[in-house]
Design a protein around this motif. Structure first.
Motif: not given
Length: 514
Positions: A348-371
């Motif tokens: 996923t992070l490679n995909i986001f990097n390679n589309h950096a011209d359009r993808v400029r914010v992303a958020n992994l779900a979630q940070i502690v103890n969830v998903l």
């Protein structure tokens, strides 16, 4: 680590178990697009033990070292991860959240029932001040998700004023009474969440008008360039939703359009987090790879209305979603985190990097103890998951310059179906170093990779690897370092050609210097 032994790799090659060569070309002299650090954002919702019992243990807790109630070990881990932004308070919870209930003396704050997640009582002891102060401690920009589904325009505009207006307004004076003299100058705002579902079950046309109304009255007084307003975007491949928003919302009111996609087997039976089969693994990887299609096609629609790419595609929920662990509350979404999750993160992070011209914010779900968490906690204990390690390895790409890449990859095959085995992205940092991240998702086969470096000469290579003996391996509270980052010395650089072998289900990040 036994898996990275060159002797084993050589013997596998002779036996034919290493897949056909993968070829990658990097044009280092053509790098121009910045990989926005905010691609590496995270998400904290009032859900299960993400906030309470995860990040926040209370100011009076004497068993767990904390700063104003937030665990010190979590603070350190998030600082080390270089979290660029943190989204809060939801998720579905955001469209039921009344922010004014979470300010002022904690003993006087009203409670509510968290109807979305487990039906538990929310006492509002972790509120706006707690969250924004945490963001300051870890060096992250706050991303506040506003209540559009059940709130009012005034509720949201009051929140903007409370956290951003310097002085003189009723809300800024209330903030001062509650102990914060200077505003936080919060820039990133979500105007609702999943408006097509838990955020109001709206049509795209209706939500477009609602967005215009709310965005009109959101103002900024901090002289930081205005608010970064994000529209509630599509789920997966709902391209009509994106088309409607891009067509109906004036672009001067719109900074980003959201997209949500989870790598889930099926919404009826999400499968186990640990004891999964190869069939379930293959399906999860198939779902993870769909992010490439979704990002590409939503970007194409946005290009039609915004060819200058001023509006960002914001993937503010992504990750793996499985059945909860046995014996845990089904509404708490607690799941273990294996090498499969490391594969999802790497792809996923490679995909986001390679589309950096359009993808400029992303958020992994979630940070502690969830998903797909980067941190798990249990009373005094805390561990870092394989996903944490991948995101830390990849943070070399934050605000670096994307290097154009072409990949010829072998296939990972299962029962007649095929997936691309090798994922990669590359960037140049401010020092001129080249960083290349690679993920091999194959369930069994190592992948031999040849990388042709064009445009610049590099003389030194070093690297890190995340791998383990089994795809189902995970870090436990009894063995928290079972999966850990190791030095990778298997890359050989000669005359502009870099060669290495990626073990099965592994992530490698290489650093090249001139």
């Amino acid at each position: 680590m036994k898996k990275t032994s060159l002797s084993i790799v050589f013997s596998l090659f002779l036996s034919g178990m290493i897949s056909a060569q993968n070829k990658i070309t990097l044009n280092t002299d053509l790098a121009k697009t910045k990989i926005d650090k905010h691609i590496y954002g995270h998400f904290a919702e009032h859900l299960g033990k993400c906030i309470y019992g995860g990040m926040y243990v209370g100011e009076n807790n004497t068993k767990i070292p904390n700063t104003n109630g937030v665990r010190n070990d979590v603070i350190k881990a998030l600082k080390d991860l270089k979290v660029p932004n943190l989204r809060w308070p939801g998720g579905c919870f955001a469209d039921t959240y009344q922010w004014k209930d979470g300010i002022g003396p904690k003993a006087k704050r009203p409670s509510m029932i968290n109807a979305w997640w487990g039906g538990v009582t929310e006492d509002n002891s972790f509120g706006t001040h707690d969250f924004l102060d945490l963001c300051e401690r870890i060096g992250a920009e706050p991303y506040l998700a506003g209540n559009v589904g059940s709130g009012t325009v005034k509720d949201l505009t009051d929140w903007v004023t409370y956290v951003n207006h310097p002085t003189g307004s009723p809300m800024s004076e209330l903030r001062k009474q509650n102990g914060r003299e200077k505003p936080w100058n919060v820039k990133i705002w979500g105007v609702g969440n999943e408006a097509w579902g838990c955020g109001g079950n709206m049509t795209a046309e209706h939500y477009s008008n609602i967005y215009r109304q709310y965005a009109t009255f959101m103002a900024d007084w901090s002289n930081t360039g205005g608010l970064y307003r994000i529209a509630s975007g599509a789920s997966d491949g709902d391209y009509a939703w994106t088309e409607t928003l891009m067509k109906n919302i004036p672009h001067n009111m719109l900074s980003g359009v959201a997209l949500h996609h989870y790598s889930v087997l099926s919404w009826g039976d999400k499968g186990p987090s640990v004891d999964f089969t190869e069939a379930q693994y293959f399906k999860t990887m198939d779902e993870a790879w769909k992010m490439e299609e979704f990002v590409t096609r939503h970007s194409t629609i946005m290009d039609k209305y915004d060819p200058a790419k001023k509006i960002a595609l914001v993937v503010d929920e992504w990750g793996g979603w499985y059945n909860v662990e046995a014996g845990t509350n089904p509404g708490f979404l607690y799941q273990q985190n294996t090498m499969r999750d490391a594969m999802i993160a790497g792809i996923t992070l490679n995909i986001f990097n390679n589309h950096a011209d359009r993808v400029r914010v992303a958020n992994l779900a979630q940070i502690v103890n969830v998903l797909q968490s980067v941190i798990l906690t249990n009373e005094e204990k805390m561990l870092l998951t394989p996903t944490y390690h991948v995101m830390k390895m990849y943070n070399v790409h934050q605000d670096a310059t994307l290097v154009p890449i072409s990949i010829e990859s072998a296939s990972y095959e299962y029962q007649g179906k095929k997936l691309t085995a090798v994922s990669a992205s590359a960037s140049k940092d401010a020092t001129g170093s080249l960083n290349v991240s690679l993920t091999n998702i194959d369930f069994a086969k190592p992948q031999e990779v040849t990388i042709n470096l064009r445009g610049e000469d590099f003389t030194k290579v070093s690297g890190q690897i995340l791998a383990s003996a089994k795809i189902n391996d995970f870090n436990s509270f009894e063995n928290p370092n079972k999966i850990a980052v190791q030095d990778f010395k298997g890359a050989k650089l000669e005359k502009g050609v870099l060669k290495l072998t990626l073990p099965a289900y592994s992530v490698v990040v290489l650093n090249l210097k001139k």
